[in-house]
Design a protein around this motif. Structure first.
Motif, PDB file in Angstrom:
ATOM      1  N   ALA A  62       0.851  -1.195   0.000  1.00  0.00           N
ATOM      2  CA  ALA A  62       0.000   0.000   0.000  1.00  0.00           C
ATOM      3  C   ALA A  62       0.885   1.243   0.000  1.00  0.00           C
ATOM      4  N   ALA A  64       0.351   5.840   0.151  1.00  0.00           N
ATOM      5  CA  ALA A  64      -0.472   7.047   0.135  1.00  0.00           C
ATOM      6  C   ALA A  64       0.397   8.225  -0.272  1.00  0.00           C
ATOM      7  N   ASP A  79      -4.497  10.569  -1.996  1.00  0.00           N
ATOM      8  CA  ASP A  79      -5.173   9.331  -2.414  1.00  0.00           C
ATOM      9  C   ASP A  79      -4.313   8.145  -1.983  1.00  0.00           C
ATOM     10  N   VAL A  80      -4.881   6.956  -2.132  1.00  0.00           N
ATOM     11  CA  VAL A  80      -4.242   5.731  -1.660  1.00  0.00           C
ATOM     12  C   VAL A  80      -4.317   4.687  -2.760  1.00  0.00           C
ATOM     13  N   VAL A  84      -5.962  -0.130   1.426  1.00  0.00           N
ATOM     14  CA  VAL A  84      -6.353   1.192   1.924  1.00  0.00           C
ATOM     15  C   VAL A  84      -6.248   1.295   3.446  1.00  0.00           C
ATOM     16  N   VAL A  88      -3.733   4.076   5.306  1.00  0.00           N
ATOM     17  CA  VAL A  88      -4.279   5.162   6.123  1.00  0.00           C
ATOM     18  C   VAL A  88      -3.767   5.060   7.555  1.00  0.00           C
ATOM     19  N   TRP A 105      -8.231  13.736   4.361  1.00  0.00           N
ATOM     20  CA  TRP A 105      -8.227  12.735   3.288  1.00  0.00           C
ATOM     21  C   TRP A 105      -9.144  13.245   2.182  1.00  0.00           C
ATOM     22  N   ALA A 110     -11.756   7.626  -2.103  1.00  0.00           N
ATOM     23  CA  ALA A 110     -12.059   7.096  -0.767  1.00  0.00           C
ATOM     24  C   ALA A 110     -13.561   6.866  -0.614  1.00  0.00           C
ATOM     25  N   ASP A 114     -14.803   3.265   4.160  1.00  0.00           N
ATOM     26  CA  ASP A 114     -13.389   3.176   4.529  1.00  0.00           C
ATOM     27  C   ASP A 114     -12.991   4.332   5.431  1.00  0.00           C
TER      28      ASP A 114
END
Length: 368
Positions: A62, A64, A79-80, A84, A88, A105, A110, A114
């Motif tokens: 992952a 971000a 964004d990711v 996720v 985060v 965020w 998203a 989430d």
């Protein structure tokens, strides 16, 4: 908000360099998301990647993209990609290590589910969206440990010069003196027209306009300059008539009972005003947060430990800065003090708006 239980996540933090993306990032896929990351020049807002490595340590599960305005106390997830929740959680842990007040965020991809699971609260969308302003339709915020202040409506100024008028209107909407539905472009331009020193709003003229619009609202100017202000960038022939307008504003202030206090508002004084449930329109320079020394009005409306929470009606979208950055923005006390010194003369200006003495009706009708 109840504190979230967080599973420790081992993260990798590296600068975001658009010309040389790290191989583990490109292997994550999600090319539509990654393409958006390269759209704007985010270099002035400390862009970096917060990634979570896989069990073998050779790849990422992952990542971000994280940015923030300089001289503030938050991080923003643009964004990711990948897992996720893990990404985060890594960003939140990164913010805690830096002793920041908040993580935001942007809601490009998203989901509300989430965001809620990660302890984030949805932000109300802006009341305006000017044609030249880009930004996500939704956004989320998570305060770290501190009780969040109540959120005023977010209104993005529709011109480059109406920040003073917008800041005053948002303060009145937050106080309940102006209905949210009346906070629109007609109200923005009407108040600006009464307050302007062409094109900017200087402190005395803005305070006089607020008092005229809401006669029952106590208004005080804090200004440590006795002469005209915000004119040093103009040629001499342009200064003279604007200086005359400022002298007229001072006469109007004396006539209608708007006091002018020669003592500037420090961060402790702003905190004291907010503790009295007053609101502070503060004139500051954008040099610290945006990189150019332009006077700009913001609304100080809340506090968390070590920071004053402001509303900024303008965001530099060319650098990836959006309304999500500008809304509920925590600024450390000493940095807010430093930003409030304006121009070569280093004057400081603010307008304190108190509680209305009676339930006066709104002075503006909503545009059709």
């Amino acid at each position: 908000m109840q504190p979230q239980r967080e599973t420790p996540v081992t993260s990798v933090v590296v600068p975001f360099e658009p010309d040389t993306p790290p191989t583990p990032l490109t292997r994550l896929g999600h090319h539509g998301v990654l393409e958006h990351w390269y759209t704007d020049d985010r270099s002035t807002h400390a862009p970096h990647l917060v990634a979570v490595a896989g069990d073998d340590g050779a790849h990422w599960v992952a990542a971000a993209l994280v940015t923030a305005r300089p001289h503030t106390a938050y991080l923003k997830i643009v964004d990711v990609v990948g897992d996720v929740p893990k990404a985060v959680a890594a960003v939140v842990a990164h913010a805690r290590r830096r002793k920041l007040a908040q993580v935001k965020w942007e809601g490009w991809t998203a989901s509300p589910e989430d965001a809620a699971t990660a302890g984030f609260t949805a932000l109300r969308p802006p009341l305006t969206r000017p044609q030249d302003t880009a930004g996500p339709a939704t956004g989320y915020v998570r305060w770290l440990d501190d009780e969040p202040p109540a959120a005023p409506p977010y209104y993005a100024q529709t011109t480059h010069f109406t920040c003073g008028a917008v800041t005053a209107l948002v303060a009145q909407a937050r106080a309940g003196t102006l209905p949210r539905e009346a906070l629109d472009r007609r109200a923005e331009l009407t108040l600006w027209r009464d307050a302007t020193n062409f094109p900017a709003c200087e402190p005395v003229g803005l305070a006089v306009a607020v008092r005229r619009a809401w006669p029952s609202t106590p208004v005080t100017v804090h200004l440590d300059a006795t002469g005209p202000v915000m004119l040093d960038h103009l040629p001499e022939n342009e200064r003279e008539w604007r200086a005359h307008l400022q002298h007229m504003s001072r006469a109007d202030a004396d006539r209608i009972g708007v006091p002018i206090d020669p003592h500037p508002l420090s961060a402790p004084a702003i905190r004291s005003a907010l503790a009295r449930r007053d609101q502070v329109l503060l004139l500051l320079s954008l040099a610290g947060m945006q990189g150019f020394d332009v006077p700009h009005w913001v609304l100080c409306h809340g506090t968390v430990p070590g920071n004053v929470v402001i509303e900024d009606s303008w965001a530099n979208t060319a650098t990836g800065n959006t309304w999500v950055d500008a809304h509920l923005l925590p600024v450390p006390d000493p940095l807010l003090d430093a930003m409030s010194h304006i121009s070569a003369d280093r004057f400081r200006g603010a307008v304190v708006i108190g509680h209305p003495r009676d339930a006066a009706g709104p002075p503006f009708a909503s545009a059709a």
